[in-house]
Enzyme design. Sequence first.
Site, PDB file in Angstrom:
ATOM      1  N   PRO A   2       0.470  -0.984  -0.373  1.00  0.00           N
ATOM      2  CA  PRO A   2       0.227  -0.133  -0.089  1.00  0.00           C
ATOM      3  C   PRO A   2       0.734   1.434  -0.224  1.00  0.00           C
ATOM      4  CG  PRO A   2      -0.609  -1.189   1.955  1.00  0.00           C
ATOM      5  CD  PRO A   2       0.555  -1.963   1.091  1.00  0.00           C
ATOM      6  N   GLU A   3      -0.150   2.223  -1.009  1.00  0.00           N
ATOM      7  CA  GLU A   3       1.151   3.445  -1.106  1.00  0.00           C
ATOM      8  C   GLU A   3       0.180   4.441  -0.015  1.00  0.00           C
ATOM      9  OE1 GLU A   3       2.624   4.122  -5.087  1.00  0.00           O
ATOM     10  OE2 GLU A   3       2.677   1.494  -5.339  1.00  0.00           O
ATOM     11  N   HIS A  94      -4.775 -14.389  10.709  1.00  0.00           N
ATOM     12  CA  HIS A  94      -3.319 -13.909  10.979  1.00  0.00           C
ATOM     13  C   HIS A  94      -3.926 -12.466  10.999  1.00  0.00           C
ATOM     14  CE1 HIS A  94      -1.619 -16.490   7.674  1.00  0.00           C
ATOM     15  NE2 HIS A  94      -2.891 -16.484   6.858  1.00  0.00           N
ATOM     16  N   ARG A 113       1.269 -11.948   6.302  1.00  0.00           N
ATOM     17  CA  ARG A 113       3.114 -11.529   5.845  1.00  0.00           C
ATOM     18  C   ARG A 113       3.570 -10.887   7.124  1.00  0.00           C
ATOM     19  NH1 ARG A 113       4.464 -10.265  -0.570  1.00  0.00           N
ATOM     20  NH2 ARG A 113       6.368 -10.980   0.493  1.00  0.00           N
TER      21      ARG A 113
END
Length: 300
Positions: A2-3, A94, A113
Amino acid sequence: MPELPEVETVRRMLEENVLGRTIRRVGRSRHRLRDSAPAGGRPAPLQGRVVEALRRHGKFLLIDLSDGLSVISHLGMSGRWLFYASERVPPLAHVHVRVAFEDGTRLWYQDPRRFGTFRPVPTAELANDPSLRNLGPDPLDRPPTGAWLVEQAHALRLSAKSFLLDQRRIPGIGNIYASEILHRAGIHPGRPAGTIRPLEWERIAAETRAVLLEAIGMMGTTFSTYRTLWNEPGSYGAQLLVYDRAGEPCLRCSSPVRRIVQGQRSTYYCSTCQPRRPELARHSEGRGSGRSAPPGRRLR
């Protein structure tokens, strides 16, 4: 990853939904995130603190709590914040941070992750935090001007794409938006930054702000894991002109979009609209601003 537009979308949604709420408890999974506790000590307790402000610098989300504490959050590669307005929440894997508020609402941080960040820091120490102290000015708070970019790029041999990705200069821009900005500005991604002319930097400055604001207006871009606070994908992917379109016709000139690797990252560009020799560029007045993909293009 994500930016800036994705993180700003999340920030705005958090501001609307958790500002002023009091934390009842915080649960953490036994799996550590990349950066989840202050060095040399246990994290400060969050229970009983009120969410007082939601801020952002580049790709970092800053959650200011009462009594002088803030949480630094980074979404990493696959992180996302999810908000639930009732006690009933779906089973999810997660989930590494579970925030329960006094009124029964919940805020969860999911990150398959585990490259993300959730780290309490005294608010007074944020400016000197290793994650933040070397970041350049945020491009929404202090939009870059052509003159400033010329000064920053003076005599630099690194590529235009690498220049835009340097978080010490313009924090928040990543692969997706760097490719789009350079395409709309008509600049080849491999050109040395020090050879780009002032008028070209003016175009880059204008397109930087335009692309970021357009993407925020469409809740960012989703390719895989990014979601909004309500588990919705961003819709800006349908407007991308070159990113992830290798081999497809350029939406401006119909030449095939090309893909190259720069610094182990993919870059997409059009060799006709973005030639290495700038005198060959096909410029037009108002180039790039407001131009979008044809209706019906699929979201990637």
